[in-house]
Every structure is written in C-alpha cells, then in structure tokens.
Design an enzyme around this catalytic site. Sequence first.
Site, short mmCIF file in Angstrom:
data_model
loop_
_atom_site.label_atom_id
_atom_site.label_comp_id
_atom_site.label_asym_id
_atom_site.label_seq_id
_atom_site.Cartn_x
_atom_site.Cartn_y
_atom_site.Cartn_z
N ARG A 1 8.13 12.14 42.37
CA ARG A 1 8.75 12.93 41.29
C ARG A 1 9.02 14.34 41.80
NH1 ARG A 1 7.18 16.35 37.24
NH2 ARG A 1 8.12 16.03 35.21
N LYS B 1 4.15 22.27 43.21
CA LYS B 1 2.92 22.53 42.44
C LYS B 1 2.08 23.64 43.07
CE LYS B 1 2.76 18.55 39.50
NZ LYS B 1 2.19 17.26 39.13
N1 HH2 Z 1 3.78 16.47 36.60
C1 HH2 Z 1 4.34 17.24 35.64
C2 HH2 Z 1 4.91 16.65 34.51
N2 HH2 Z 1 4.93 15.31 34.35
N3 HH2 Z 1 4.41 13.16 35.15
C3 HH2 Z 1 3.85 12.38 36.08
N4 HH2 Z 1 3.85 11.04 35.95
N5 HH2 Z 1 3.26 12.90 37.21
C4 HH2 Z 1 3.21 14.25 37.43
O1 HH2 Z 1 2.62 14.68 38.45
C5 HH2 Z 1 3.79 15.12 36.45
C6 HH2 Z 1 4.38 14.52 35.30
C7 HH2 Z 1 4.33 18.72 35.80
O2 HH2 Z 1 5.48 19.19 36.44
P1 HH2 Z 1 6.79 19.74 35.70
O3 HH2 Z 1 7.37 18.71 34.78
O4 HH2 Z 1 7.72 20.22 36.75
O5 HH2 Z 1 6.32 21.00 34.89
P2 HH2 Z 1 5.94 21.22 33.36
O6 HH2 Z 1 4.81 20.31 33.00
O7 HH2 Z 1 5.55 22.68 33.30
O8 HH2 Z 1 7.15 20.92 32.52
#
Ligand code: HH2
Length: 262
Positions: free
Chosen positions: A239, A205
């Site tokens: 995660r 992040k």
């Molecule tokens: N962070 C992201 C997406 N989903 N769900 C939970 N429970 N907690 C988190 O911190 C979280 C999440 C963001 O990361 P990522 O899926 O890698 O990116 P994007 O939202 O751009 O798809």
Amino acid sequence: MGVLNVTPDSFSDGGRYVSPELAVARAQEMLDDGADIIDVGGESSRPGAAPVPVEEEMNRVLPVIQAISHHSSAVLSIDTTKVEVARSALASGAHIINDITAGEADPTMLDLAAETGAGLVLMHMQGRPQTMQDNPKYADLVADVTAYLSTRAELAQQRGVSPQSIAVDPGIGFGKTFDHNWMLLSELQQLSALPYPVLIGISRKRFLGELCGREVDERMPASLAAAVMARSHGAAIIRVHDVKETCDALRVTDRLLREEAL
Ligand code: HH2
C-alpha cells in the site's frame, strides 16, 4: 495498492484530494502508473487522529467511489472501520473492505464481507489510533501478531467469508514502537506462511522518517527500500502513495526473485 485519502488531515496526502474531481484524477494517475487497487479512505488513522462521524465519512468517500467506478473498471477498496460506510461503498462500486480493526470496531463487518463476497483486509492494531502509540508492549511480537491475524481470519471464515477473499496485514505503525516495526518487516516470512496474501503499508511512515531524518514528503527512497524488502519477504500487496516509483522497484524485485527461484 495506491492510497487515496479524501481527508483534510491524513499524515501524507491530507487535504490534497478533497474535491471528487481531484480525487478521481489522482486515482486515474495511480492506475496509469500501475496500481492494481485504489484504497479510498475518509478517516485518518494517524496517531491521535480525531474520529469522523459516519455521515461525514460517507460524504467524503461515496462521491469519489461512484465517480471512479463510473470512469473505470478499477478495483477499489474502502479503508474504513464503519460497517455503514463499507456497505454504501460496496453498493457504490468498491470491491474490497480494508478494516484496520480486523472487524473488531464493528463485528458485523465480517457478516457484510460474507454477504457481499467482498475482499477483506484484516489488519493488526494494538489499541486504537487515539492511544495506540502510548507504550505498546508484546510478549512475542511476531508470534502475537501472526496468531491474532490467523484467529481473526478463522473467525471471518466461521461467519461465512471465503478464505480466498481474505488478506492479512501486520499494521506497521499501529500500536508498534520504532523497533517493533523493523522487527515485523524483517520477520514478515512468518506472516507470509499463513494461507492468505500479506498486505503491508509502509509508505512514508514515521519509522522511516525517524531512521533517515526525513520529513513526510522526503521519505520516498526509504519507502521504496522498505517495499522491496517487504516484497522479498513475501508481501503480495504493498500500500503506497508513490505508485509509479514503487511499481518500477517491484518489477525489478520480482524479476530478480524469479531468477533466484530458477
Ligand atoms: N495505514 C494507514 C491507513 N490504512 N490500511 C492497511 N491495511 N494497512 C496500513 O498500513 C494502513 C491502512 C495509514 O496511512 P495513510 O492512509 O497514508 O494515513 P492516514 O491514516 O493519516 O490517513
């Protein structure tokens, strides 16, 4: 929990696993690397991300969930805020609903979790992805986030969700400044005192990149350090994108924590 984004625009793995074949291969790789859960998402929640229509989100995630559940008995979660997507994902083989709005985007999400017995991740976010980074403010950050998650978890139980099915997540990067993220990580014990497992998403992040001056694909070492600290402050589920490396880091952390507890 290994991250599998079937999106063109996720901040880290966007565009890499858009075909179901590539997505299934990536899921298998993360399972072989030690992931216990694969979190499948079809809509990016990065700051300013464009909303995805329900049909499009289903077209992205359902073939992938069907194919993974056909090939393995992996525990799958669906990262969505839409109840229609969650319902179809559960029918296709997913076991857990990961809702970054804690059931606020669609209040019937809690009913779906109750009705199906699915696991339910309730995450804290201030605002919504389009605007959440516009000057977020809290009276008392850690107490506010903890109270919010406790209230949402109680509401879920009033709707019929079993307490054993619930996990809570402070939502690192979701309506949080750079300093807010560090404060939440350092005081995670307060959240861990709630009677639910804590899930945390720190992987690659922006706050890590800002501190270390690294681009997204150079943030693994910083993510590992954050994962280790989160675990030692009580996080049960982490995660991540880099499953193999995180599993090694957590094995070492868990071994040392066990030693300290003796
Ligand atoms: N962070 C992201 C997406 N989903 N769900 C939970 N429970 N907690 C988190 O911190 C979280 C999440 C963001 O990361 P990522 O899926 O890698 O990116 P994007 O939202 O751009 O798809």
